[in-house]
Design an enzyme around this catalytic site. Structure first.
Site, PDB file in Angstrom:
ATOM      1  N   SER A  53      18.081  -8.050  23.678  1.00  0.00           N
ATOM      2  CA  SER A  53      18.539  -9.348  23.110  1.00  0.00           C
ATOM      3  C   SER A  53      19.898  -9.228  23.472  1.00  0.00           C
ATOM      4  O   SER A  53      20.614  -8.331  23.650  1.00  0.00           O
ATOM      5  CB  SER A  53      18.041  -9.185  21.683  1.00  0.00           C
ATOM      6  N   TYR A  73      17.669  -5.436  12.876  1.00  0.00           N
ATOM      7  CA  TYR A  73      17.291  -5.843  14.119  1.00  0.00           C
ATOM      8  C   TYR A  73      18.722  -5.298  15.320  1.00  0.00           C
ATOM      9  O   TYR A  73      18.320  -4.797  16.388  1.00  0.00           O
ATOM     10  CB  TYR A  73      17.370  -7.156  14.101  1.00  0.00           C
TER      11      TYR A  73
END
Ligand code: NAD
Length: 266
Positions: A148, A161
């Site tokens: 990401s 995350y």
């Protein structure tokens, strides 16, 4: 595609795979029941690969496998014992399954933090341990880690995350070093915000964390650091994953490919 007489269905498949031929290759995609994983599974199948569709959502896994002619495996990747039951004779591993939790550090539930690391770091590690021997034996392998922009940059309220994605970046680089002598490449793909169910849930969560209306979240929070002011589509991410498995990317390894609309370029 150059032929004006090619049926539309064939044009679509070829466009999606950019001419990459994966006939004879076997792929395993985690979290393939939805979003980016589902798009990767479909694109790899369109390129000719045999695809193992892994997801904890049984209905989604079975439905995607049926749709693309693949094999479904209903597995909770937080369970190391269940990962041991997945096939090991894999040429292409797409580590994609993930989840998000949005909360300030001081309120971040420790069990959610741990679960995120288990699914997004420990499971990819276990899958690498399991599948690398087969790739080595064949002298060819492709590891595509769906990281990401949050593998390269932090955002507030995403401790679990951001930590997991940074760890995945490190794991990917180690796999690149150890895989190189055996024809195995390992790379990360780093999307900004992709139009998937995970992001739709985040819009509501971010709205509550920032105390603003959900409709302002996309424009003012999610895309504030992106030069391109739109969400990216799952198929655009899948196209890069397939390209990484193609004939012209054998020297590309240990890299992180930003698909972030210019976020990290600024
Ligand atoms: P999604 O929620 O649409 O799909 C995730 C899939 O993973 C679901 O089918 C879910 O059932 C599965 N999954 C979750 N936990 C699992 C577990 N314990 N065991 C087995 N399967 C499990 O999400 P998405 O947006 O397609 O995200 C996929 C990946 O892409 C994630 O790693 C995410 O971090 C990454 N990513 C997403 C975005 C985005 O904006 N959507 C951006 C960058 C990176």
């Amino acid at each position: 595609m150059t032929s004006g007489t090619t049926p539309a269905s064939d044009r679509t498949a070829s466009d999606r795979t950019a001419g990459v031929d994966l006939a004879g290759r076997t792929a395993l995609v985690t979290g393939a029941g939805s979003g980016i994983g589902r798009a990767c599974a479909a694109a790899l199948a369109a390129a000719g690969a045999r695809v193992h569709v892994v997801d904890m959502d049984a209905r989604a896994a079975v439905s995607v496998a049926e749709e693309i002619g693949g094999h479904s495996h209903v597995v909770d990747l937080a369970r190391a014992d269940l990962i041991e039951g997945l096939p090991a004779d894999i040429d292409i591993l797409v580590n994609n399954a993930g989840l998000q939790h949005v909360a300030p550090l001081t309120e971040f539930p420790p069990d959610r933090f741990e679960l995120i690391q288990r699914v997004m770091v420990h499971a990819p590690f276990l899958l690498l341990r399991r599948t690398l021997p087969h790739m080595r034996a064949r002298g060819w392998g492709r590891i595509v880690n769906i990281s990401s922009v949050h593998g390269l940059r932090a955002s507030a309220f995403k401790a679990g995350y951001v930590t997991a994605k940074h760890a995945l970046e490190g794991l990917s680089k180690v796999a690149a070093l150890e895989g190189a002598p055996h024809g195995i490449t390992s790379n990360c793909v780093n999307p900004g915000y992709v139009r998937t169910p995970l992001v739709e849930q985040q819009i509501a969560a971010q709205a509550s964390a920032h105390g603003i209306d959900p409709e302002r979240v996309v424009g003012e929070v999610m895309l504030s650091r992106s030069a391109i002011k739109r969400l990216i589509e799952p198929e655009e991410v899948a196209a890069v994953a397939v390209w990484l498995c193609g004939p012209h990317t054998g020297y590309l390894t240990g890299a992180s490919i930003p698909l972030d609309g210019g976020w990290t370029g600024a």
